[in-house]
Design a protein around this motif. Structure first.
Motif, PDB file in Angstrom:
ATOM      1  N   GLU A  99     -14.116   8.170  -4.621  1.00  0.00           N
ATOM      2  CA  GLU A  99     -14.383   8.281  -6.064  1.00  0.00           C
ATOM      3  C   GLU A  99     -13.361   7.486  -6.881  1.00  0.00           C
ATOM      4  O   GLU A  99     -13.719   6.772  -7.824  1.00  0.00           O
ATOM      5  N   VAL A 100     -12.088   7.575  -6.522  1.00  0.00           N
ATOM      6  CA  VAL A 100     -11.045   6.834  -7.232  1.00  0.00           C
ATOM      7  C   VAL A 100     -11.245   5.327  -7.050  1.00  0.00           C
ATOM      8  O   VAL A 100     -11.111   4.564  -8.009  1.00  0.00           O
ATOM      9  N   ALA A 101     -11.600   4.892  -5.847  1.00  0.00           N
ATOM     10  CA  ALA A 101     -11.853   3.469  -5.612  1.00  0.00           C
ATOM     11  C   ALA A 101     -12.989   2.972  -6.504  1.00  0.00           C
ATOM     12  O   ALA A 101     -12.914   1.873  -7.061  1.00  0.00           O
ATOM     13  N   THR A 102     -14.014   3.780  -6.677  1.00  0.00           N
ATOM     14  CA  THR A 102     -15.129   3.409  -7.552  1.00  0.00           C
ATOM     15  C   THR A 102     -14.669   3.285  -9.001  1.00  0.00           C
ATOM     16  O   THR A 102     -15.019   2.326  -9.697  1.00  0.00           O
ATOM     17  N   ILE A 103     -13.876   4.236  -9.467  1.00  0.00           N
ATOM     18  CA  ILE A 103     -13.327   4.189 -10.835  1.00  0.00           C
ATOM     19  C   ILE A 103     -12.515   2.916 -11.032  1.00  0.00           C
ATOM     20  O   ILE A 103     -12.656   2.213 -12.036  1.00  0.00           O
ATOM     21  N   LEU A 104     -11.659   2.607 -10.058  1.00  0.00           N
ATOM     22  CA  LEU A 104     -10.799   1.428 -10.162  1.00  0.00           C
ATOM     23  C   LEU A 104     -11.602   0.132 -10.126  1.00  0.00           C
ATOM     24  O   LEU A 104     -11.333  -0.789 -10.904  1.00  0.00           O
ATOM     25  N   ARG A 105     -12.582   0.051  -9.246  1.00  0.00           N
ATOM     26  CA  ARG A 105     -13.405  -1.167  -9.175  1.00  0.00           C
ATOM     27  C   ARG A 105     -14.153  -1.399 -10.486  1.00  0.00           C
ATOM     28  O   ARG A 105     -14.260  -2.533 -10.947  1.00  0.00           O
ATOM     29  N   LYS A 106     -14.646  -0.335 -11.107  1.00  0.00           N
ATOM     30  CA  LYS A 106     -15.335  -0.464 -12.399  1.00  0.00           C
ATOM     31  C   LYS A 106     -14.386  -0.963 -13.487  1.00  0.00           C
ATOM     32  O   LYS A 106     -14.812  -1.570 -14.460  1.00  0.00           O
ATOM     33  N   ALA A 107     -13.089  -0.703 -13.319  1.00  0.00           N
ATOM     34  CA  ALA A 107     -12.078  -1.153 -14.281  1.00  0.00           C
ATOM     35  C   ALA A 107     -11.523  -2.535 -13.909  1.00  0.00           C
ATOM     36  O   ALA A 107     -10.566  -3.001 -14.525  1.00  0.00           O
ATOM     37  N   GLY A 108     -12.104  -3.176 -12.884  1.00  0.00           N
ATOM     38  CA  GLY A 108     -11.705  -4.533 -12.530  1.00  0.00           C
ATOM     39  C   GLY A 108     -10.660  -4.655 -11.436  1.00  0.00           C
ATOM     40  O   GLY A 108     -10.137  -5.738 -11.188  1.00  0.00           O
ATOM     41  N   TYR A 109     -10.322  -3.562 -10.774  1.00  0.00           N
ATOM     42  CA  TYR A 109      -9.339  -3.588  -9.693  1.00  0.00           C
ATOM     43  C   TYR A 109     -10.011  -3.892  -8.360  1.00  0.00           C
ATOM     44  O   TYR A 109     -11.163  -3.530  -8.134  1.00  0.00           O
ATOM     45  N   GLU A 110      -9.268  -4.521  -7.468  1.00  0.00           N
ATOM     46  CA  GLU A 110      -9.655  -4.639  -6.064  1.00  0.00           C
ATOM     47  C   GLU A 110      -9.027  -3.451  -5.356  1.00  0.00           C
ATOM     48  O   GLU A 110      -7.891  -3.070  -5.664  1.00  0.00           O
ATOM     49  N   THR A 111      -9.734  -2.859  -4.398  1.00  0.00           N
ATOM     50  CA  THR A 111      -9.196  -1.681  -3.717  1.00  0.00           C
ATOM     51  C   THR A 111      -9.327  -1.797  -2.207  1.00  0.00           C
ATOM     52  O   THR A 111     -10.247  -2.440  -1.701  1.00  0.00           O
ATOM     53  N   LEU A 112      -8.388  -1.163  -1.511  1.00  0.00           N
ATOM     54  CA  LEU A 112      -8.408  -1.038  -0.057  1.00  0.00           C
ATOM     55  C   LEU A 112      -8.137   0.414   0.297  1.00  0.00           C
ATOM     56  O   LEU A 112      -7.175   1.009  -0.210  1.00  0.00           O
ATOM     57  N   ARG A 113      -8.949   0.979   1.144  1.00  0.00           N
ATOM     58  CA  ARG A 113      -8.728   2.346   1.616  1.00  0.00           C
ATOM     59  C   ARG A 113      -7.810   2.287   2.822  1.00  0.00           C
ATOM     60  O   ARG A 113      -7.999   1.456   3.717  1.00  0.00           O
ATOM     61  N   THR A 114      -6.814   3.125   2.854  1.00  0.00           N
ATOM     62  CA  THR A 114      -5.859   3.131   3.964  1.00  0.00           C
ATOM     63  C   THR A 114      -6.227   4.251   4.932  1.00  0.00           C
ATOM     64  O   THR A 114      -5.887   5.398   4.714  1.00  0.00           O
ATOM     65  N   ILE A 115      -6.941   3.911   5.961  1.00  0.00           N
ATOM     66  CA  ILE A 115      -7.374   4.880   6.964  1.00  0.00           C
ATOM     67  C   ILE A 115      -6.216   5.165   7.916  1.00  0.00           C
ATOM     68  O   ILE A 115      -5.564   4.253   8.400  1.00  0.00           O
ATOM     69  N   GLY A 116      -5.961   6.425   8.158  1.00  0.00           N
ATOM     70  CA  GLY A 116      -4.926   6.805   9.106  1.00  0.00           C
ATOM     71  C   GLY A 116      -3.523   6.849   8.532  1.00  0.00           C
ATOM     72  O   GLY A 116      -2.592   7.249   9.206  1.00  0.00           O
ATOM     73  N   SER A 117      -3.363   6.468   7.274  1.00  0.00           N
ATOM     74  CA  SER A 117      -2.047   6.536   6.654  1.00  0.00           C
ATOM     75  C   SER A 117      -1.755   7.985   6.284  1.00  0.00           C
ATOM     76  O   SER A 117      -2.614   8.691   5.782  1.00  0.00           O
ATOM     77  N   ASN A 118      -0.553   8.426   6.541  1.00  0.00           N
ATOM     78  CA  ASN A 118      -0.195   9.773   6.104  1.00  0.00           C
ATOM     79  C   ASN A 118       0.680   9.717   4.857  1.00  0.00           C
ATOM     80  O   ASN A 118       1.339  10.673   4.523  1.00  0.00           O
ATOM     81  N   LEU A 119       0.635   8.582   4.161  1.00  0.00           N
ATOM     82  CA  LEU A 119       1.411   8.436   2.941  1.00  0.00           C
ATOM     83  C   LEU A 119       0.521   8.082   1.752  1.00  0.00           C
ATOM     84  O   LEU A 119       0.506   8.790   0.754  1.00  0.00           O
ATOM     85  N   PHE A 120      -0.257   7.002   1.857  1.00  0.00           N
ATOM     86  CA  PHE A 120      -1.104   6.562   0.746  1.00  0.00           C
ATOM     87  C   PHE A 120      -2.574   6.596   1.148  1.00  0.00           C
ATOM     88  O   PHE A 120      -2.919   6.368   2.297  1.00  0.00           O
ATOM     89  N   ASP A 121      -3.440   6.842   0.154  1.00  0.00           N
ATOM     90  CA  ASP A 121      -4.880   6.869   0.387  1.00  0.00           C
ATOM     91  C   ASP A 121      -5.545   5.550   0.027  1.00  0.00           C
ATOM     92  O   ASP A 121      -6.542   5.177   0.628  1.00  0.00           O
TER      93      ASP A 121
END
Length: 108
Positions: free
Chosen positions: A15-37
Motif C-alpha cells: 500500500e505504501v509503495a502504491t502511495i509513493l508511486r502515485k506521488a512520483g517516487y520509484e520504489t523497491l520492496r526489500t524482501i527478507g530484510s529485518n530492518l527496512f520494508d
C-alpha cells in the motif's frame, strides 16, 4: 505476534509503495530484510522506510525499533533518510527518523 507474518503485515508495504508511486517516487520492496520494508527515491533523494500497521497503537509501540533506527542516523551509515510509516485504523502517519527521535512529516 510477529507483525510481518500476517496478511496485513505484507499489505502495508504494498500500500505504501502504491502511495509513493502515485506521488512520483520509484520504489523497491526489500524482501527478507529485518530492518527496512521499502526503499524509495525521487529527484535524487533516497528514503529507507519501515512500515507498520496497528488498530490502536501509534509509533510508540515500536520504540525499540525507532531507537535502533536513531542509532543508524547518528552513525551516518544509511545513505538517505529513514522514514517510519504507521497505519492506524486506516490512516497513515509518517515520521522521519532524526538523531533525536522521530518527527512527523508530510509526503513531498
Amino acid at each position: 505476534m510477529n507483525q510481518n507474518s500476517s496478511h496485513s503485515g505484507r499489505s502495508g508495504p504494498i500500500e505504501v509503495a502504491t502511495i509513493l508511486r502515485k506521488a512520483g517516487y520509484e520504489t523497491l520492496r526489500t524482501i527478507g530484510s529485518n530492518l527496512f520494508d521499502l526503499v524509495a527515491g525521487k529527484d535524487g533523494r533516497v528514503f529507507f522506510l519501515v512500515v507498520r500497521r496497528s488498530r490502536k497503537a501509534g509509533i510508540t509501540r515500536w520504540a525499540k525499533e525507532v531507537f535502533r533506527l536513531v542509532d543508524l542516523v547518528r552513525a551516518g551509515t544509511i545513505p538517505g533518510d529513514i522514514h517510519f510509516w504507521v497505519c492506524r485504523s486506516g490512516v497513515w502517519s509518517r515520521y522521519q527518523i532524526m538523531p533525536g527521535g522521530s518527527v512527523p512529516v508530510e509526503l513531498e
